[in-house]
Motif scaffolding. Structure first.
Motif: not given
Length: 658
Positions: A347-358
């Protein structure tokens, strides 16, 4: 058509502050059914199950005196996380229960819920909430519903194992969320229905953008809820694979890009898999690279285990007592997070935040005696911090109805609402502590210290901001009423041992998360304050806050902090760190008038002007008229609360006009 609020109504509302006379609308709490819980002879709702488990035995050979060496500069610290915010731990609220948690509609909001969110807002600056779950997949936006309600359930066959009802809702749900945001700065994740990609229903995105995006309240739209379970739930063919999800995600992207009523095109969330597929199964399809310009977040959903046999007769039975110990150690969070370390790097390499949605203690409602215990408080705190250390950008604790054990908060049953208040669950305390751990700066970085030579019962974390250590979190999973397992950590900042100048302060402040046992369900406190037992909370802390000031020995460059067994300590290493998140203002929402005398909070009218964080003469007057047609017109119709009145039933009346 939702009601129109003329100026005369607003004047009536404000005059009611003096005359205390207004029609009271009774709250409609969560759920209208009960379930048989695991406790012997108990047949009430799971949310109030009295089961108390036996704490695990005290481990042998526990070291109760150890040192913690901190660098005075983050430049020499290996493994620091990405910057984190105090809103890291939020809530995932099942779509079907939002009318019971949020309020009747955009005009009448639940005061206890607002108070709970205000506590987090004061510490973190904002609160993140996801509205969705299985029910988002079959939700249908309609113009109106009988009786003027904003949502209703149709118990039709949806194919889901959890017997999810089809949900009908109106735009009033989105206006309700906007009004909550205006009061307590909530930010929202929503879900685009994904049960039929041949006939997409984008209404929630169109209206959601119009109502929530302009003020900055909208975070993004989930595309698919646990798509790796679609085949098992018989809502897709048995051959449904990540490549099929890739194709269907592309259908949504194209539809959003072609929809002029959805102006924001880059806030979609994928893939929200639950573990049947690994995230890498989806990454390997090329989805992120192909649709990077449409993606705002990458997400997963995960529970460490399940209690589905007890709820639905699926899988194998689990005795909560047998697995209680699995939650009471640092290894648990590390083990849960490990499969996602590659994905957080991706996710960091692709510039996106990564979240535990549930997430929460266990799927299918959690376990009696575990999910509602102080053990779960410590577990969720440690798990949340471990996710932050592992470069997740947030985590959402799931909230269901009264038939689950793990709720962070639960309104009272319908037939008890006149004399019972809300129940605040064990894991809500975890969210409060995490909001103070990271604070509102958005610059907090965390590292797992592997304290006490990595002992799994005594984990510790350090938090750095702007290059300097600012806070410590010390946990003790051991349950020992004798006091023999309390431990003392000797903290040093800088010093000759690491070739730095001494930097230990003259004194520190400490807040304690405490309970008599890991099995405790009600007597839980944060800095001496509590929400009480079942049916006892109006969303505000009870009792006086207790913050310990500890004098340090600067000649030896040390501070000593004792952590009870069980418990946790949040150590503020400077007065600035304490002022930033540990000493927030206390304005919350209070009942201001009453037609009933039971469980009614009262407030000095002179304080009411700032009860929602702003004085009466700074309230902005605007419109939430729903008469405009089309999402483009809706976008310009939302403003902020014009006036607020809290009702004795636990509802807050918001007045709007155009």
């Amino acid at each position: 058509m939702p009601p129109f609020y003329p100026l005369a109504f607003v004047l009536l509302v404000f005059s009611s502050l003096v005359n205390a006379s207004i029609t009271v609308y009774h709250q409609v709490p969560l759920g209208d059914s009960t379930t048989t819980a695991a406790a012997a002879n108990y047949t009430g709702a799971a949310a109030y199950d009295p089961t108390v488990l036996t704490p695990p035995p005290v481990p042998s050979g526990l070291t109760t005196q150890f040192g913690i060496q901190l660098s005075s500069s983050s430049a020499t610290v290996q493994g620091l996380s990405i910057p984190q915010s105090g809103s890291f731990m939020g809530f995932s609220i099942e779509f079907t229960v939002v009318n019971q948690i949020f309020g009747i509609n955009a005009t009448y909001l639940q005061v206890p819920f607002l108070n709970l969110m205000a506590l987090l807002r004061e510490r973190a600056g904002e609160v993140r909430i996801r509205v969705g779950g299985n029910t988002q997949e079959t939700a249908v936006l309609v113009d109106s519903l009988p009786g003027g309600v904003m949502m209703t359930k149709q118990h039709l066959t949806t194919g889901y194992v959890t017997d999810t009802p089809t949900l009908l809702y109106t735009a009033e749900v989105l206006y309700t969320m906007a009004n909550i945001s205006a009061l307590v700065n909530t930010k929202w994740f929503l879900g685009i229905p994904f049960n039929d990609t041949n006939n997409l229903r984008l209404g929630i995105a169109e209206v959601g953008e119009a109502v929530l995006s302009g003020p900055g309240y909208l975070l993004g739209f989930q595309v698919g809820n646990e798509p790796d379970l679609y085949a098992a739930h018989t809502v897709r063919p048995s051959t449904y694979a990540p490549s099929d999800y890739f194709g269907e995600f592309g259908v949504v992207v194209e539809a959003v890009n072609n929809d002029g009523n959805i102006p924001v095109k880059n806030n979609l969330i994928a893939p929200s898999v639950s573990g049947t597929w690994s995230p890498e199964d989806v990454w390997d399809t090329g989805l992120v690279e192909a649709y990077s310009s449409s993606l705002g977040w990458l997400a997963v959903e995960h529970y460490p285990t399940d209690n589905c046999y007890a709820a639905y007769g699926i899988g194998a039975p689990v005795n909560p007592q047998d697995v209680f110990q699995d939650y009471l150690n640092h290894t648990s969070g590390i083990y849960i997070v490990a499969p996602y370390l590659n994905s957080t790097n991706f996710a960091q390499a692709n510039g996106k935040p990564f979240i535990m949605m549930e997430t929460n203690t266990a799927s299918c409602g959690g376990f009696p005696g575990i999910s509602d215990s102080f053990g779960a408080t410590l577990w969720a705190l440690d798990f949340g911090l471990q996710m932050a250390y592992s470069n997740f950008s947030g985590a959402m604790l799931h909230v269901g109805g009264q038939d689950v054990y793990y709720n962070p908060f639960t309104p009272p049953p319908t037939n008890q609402s006149s004399y019972h208040q809300w129940t605040v669950g064990a894991v809500f305390y975890s969210a409060i502590v995490i909001s103070e751990v990271f604070g509102p700066s958005g610059n907090a970085q965390i590292v797992d210290l592997q304290a006490n030579t990595g002992n799994m019962f005594t984990p510790a974390y350090a938090i750095f901001e702007n290059g300097a250590p600012v806070r410590l979190v010390l946990l003790n999973y051991v349950s020992d009423p004798s006091g023999a397992s309390d431990y003392t950590a000797t903290i040093s900042i800088g010093g000759s041992a690491i070739n730095q100048d001494n930097a230990t302060p003259a004194q520190i402040q400490v807040k304690y998360l405490a309970a008599p046992s890991v099995s405790e369900k009600y007597n839980i406190s944060w800095a001496g304050q509590t929400f009480g037992a079942n049916f006892e909370s109006d969303g505000r802390f009870k009792g006086s806050e207790s913050v310990q000031t500890i004098n340090c020995d600067q000649s030896s460059n040390t501070c000593q902090v004792t952590v009870p067994a069980p418990g946790a300590a949040l150590v503020f290493l400077s007065s600035d760190a304490y002022a930033e998140s540990g000493n927030p203002p206390t304005e919350t929402f209070s009942t201001t008038m009453a037609t009933k005398t039971l469980n009614t909070a009262t407030m000095d009218p002179s304080v009411l002007a700032t009860s929602n964080g702003m004085s009466g003469n700074t309230w902005e007057l605007g419109s939430t008229s729903h008469e405009a047609s089309g999402a483009a017109e809706l976008r310009g119709s939302l403003s902020v609360v014009g006036g607020v009145v809290a009702l004795s039933t636990g509802l807050l009346c918001t007045g709007f006009w155009s």
